[in-house]
Design an enzyme around this catalytic site. Sequence first.
Site, PDB file in Angstrom:
ATOM      1  N   PHE A  13      55.501  32.350  71.225  1.00 25.50           N
ATOM      2  CA  PHE A  13      54.975  32.699  72.546  1.00 25.50           C
ATOM      3  C   PHE A  13      54.946  34.214  72.717  1.00 25.50           C
ATOM      4  O   PHE A  13      55.370  34.763  73.718  1.00 25.50           O
ATOM      5  CB  PHE A  13      55.843  32.021  73.621  1.00 25.50           C
ATOM      6  CG  PHE A  13      55.108  31.771  74.910  1.00 25.50           C
ATOM      7  CD1 PHE A  13      54.153  30.770  74.999  1.00 25.50           C
ATOM      8  CD2 PHE A  13      55.372  32.545  76.036  1.00 25.50           C
ATOM      9  CE1 PHE A  13      53.470  30.532  76.190  1.00 25.50           C
ATOM     10  CE2 PHE A  13      54.695  32.319  77.239  1.00 25.50           C
ATOM     11  CZ  PHE A  13      53.740  31.312  77.307  1.00 25.50           C
ATOM     12  N   ASP A 186      48.036  44.194  55.598  1.00 31.36           N
ATOM     13  CA  ASP A 186      47.463  43.179  56.487  1.00 31.36           C
ATOM     14  C   ASP A 186      46.029  42.845  56.045  1.00 31.36           C
ATOM     15  O   ASP A 186      45.654  41.668  55.937  1.00 31.36           O
ATOM     16  CB  ASP A 186      47.477  43.726  57.933  1.00 31.36           C
ATOM     17  CG  ASP A 186      46.840  42.774  58.928  1.00 31.36           C
ATOM     18  OD1 ASP A 186      47.538  41.859  59.394  1.00 31.36           O
ATOM     19  OD2 ASP A 186      45.642  42.939  59.227  1.00 31.36           O
ATOM     20  N   LYS A 190      44.301  39.240  54.373  1.00 28.54           N
ATOM     21  CA  LYS A 190      43.080  38.603  54.876  1.00 28.54           C
ATOM     22  C   LYS A 190      42.027  38.496  53.762  1.00 28.54           C
ATOM     23  O   LYS A 190      41.302  37.504  53.668  1.00 28.54           O
ATOM     24  CB  LYS A 190      42.539  39.403  56.062  1.00 28.54           C
ATOM     25  CG  LYS A 190      43.485  39.323  57.271  1.00 28.54           C
ATOM     26  CD  LYS A 190      43.147  40.378  58.298  1.00 28.54           C
ATOM     27  CE  LYS A 190      44.026  40.298  59.525  1.00 28.54           C
ATOM     28  NZ  LYS A 190      43.901  41.462  60.407  1.00 28.54           N
TER      29      LYS A 190
HETATM   30  N1  HSE Z   1      47.166  43.942  63.369  1.00 27.30           N
HETATM   31  C1  HSE Z   1      45.982  43.188  63.127  1.00 27.30           C
HETATM   32  C2  HSE Z   1      44.798  44.148  63.200  1.00 27.30           C
HETATM   33  C3  HSE Z   1      45.836  42.105  64.156  1.00 27.30           C
HETATM   34  O1  HSE Z   1      44.967  45.299  63.626  1.00 27.30           O
HETATM   35  O2  HSE Z   1      43.720  43.760  62.799  1.00 27.30           O
HETATM   36  C4  HSE Z   1      44.881  41.023  63.762  1.00 27.30           C
HETATM   37  O3  HSE Z   1      45.249  40.376  62.579  1.00 27.30           O
END
Ligand code: HSE
Length: 407
Positions: A13, A186, A190
């Site tokens: 949450f 990050d 992806k």
């Molecule tokens: N921290 C990530 C970004 C959030 O800035 O794209 C979405 O995955």
Amino acid sequence: MSSEPFKVGLLGFGTVGSAFAELLEERAAEIERFNGRRPVLGGVLTRSRGNFEEILADADVVVELMGGLEPAREYLLAAMRAGKDVVSANKQLLSQYGEELFETARQHDVRLRFEAAVAGVVPVVRVLEESLSATPIERIHGIVNGTTNFILTEMSNGASYPEALKEAQRRGFAEADPSDDVTGRDAAAKMAILARLAFGTPVHLNDVRYEGIEHLHRDDLEYARELGLGLKLIGTAERRQGGLSVRVHPTFLYSGHPLAAVSGPFNAVTVESETITEITMSGPGAGGRQTASAVLGDVVSAMTGGARAPAPPLPLRLIEDVENAFYLHLDVADRPGVLAAVTQVLGEHDVSIKSVVQRGMGERARLVMVTHQVLESRLRTAIERVGEFEFVRSAPRIIRVIEEEFL
Ligand code: HSE
């Protein structure tokens, strides 16, 4: 006669979880109107409240928005083993334990949906899994991190790196630990997920080479502008020499490239294939309400019977050394013969120069070039040799360039 509500068990949450709960309530009546069942929030699990077993027993679908590897992995596996469909936005988990999760979904014949794990609200997962499932994809380029795209946009408008990062954190784009954003990790997670979907091979986060934006110099952005280039953090997944290359680097683009105009926290993904030429999807890539909208789409997909998990994996062959065009920045003494010596070494290593800018600064000069395509290993050997000349004043810098201009 009204039918039973469709109960959503929510794990987590935080920014996205609370935005999802709000959006679910706002949209429930409309979803009921076209689906016949009203989605309602069942139990909610946070660090301080809720019981996973009870939430699971009561849920029609389990939505995991807690992030991190454990206990998120354990909960998703337990939910699928119990025959429940699951939705997750957890890119780190999917890029490291995707095969285990996909296999469990297939074994228990449940849906595992994860649109919000990549590029926020941009529907790239669904497009790859469904619309393009019969298309032989050659290459994907993506701006898949909103924080870094926001920072680079702000820097190109004159902001400093720390100022821009602080603003991205304030606006809720950045991860709890923004080093995942700025180091490229990050985006790498992806791209591993996109590569799995596009090529059917199990690409782990560790298979992705990535570089972030922390070491960029503002003057590189200025010189590049003179050469018609703009800087983005680009993820690439492509077929190369019978294998795959998946990587994330700061990369220069010419202004005609479909990703060049994507600015601020927006994300965009370009998919290339001989049969479709090229399509680009773009939209908000970060932010609580935007990401929650993708999660809610997955809940509706679970209600109405969208795609299940990706098919069993094909073998992976990673290609490490790939061709690219490069931007090269040299800080040299300004005297006769310097340019000739540099271009001779580059020529000896088959590095062909596309454009050059030279700026004299008293005793020194900045020599900035863009090369044509060359194998990275070849370019690095050439740069090492150039770096040995006594007239070179500081370490040469390179940044990749996507050559296609889409004019
Ligand atoms: N921290 C990530 C970004 C959030 O800035 O794209 C979405 O995955």
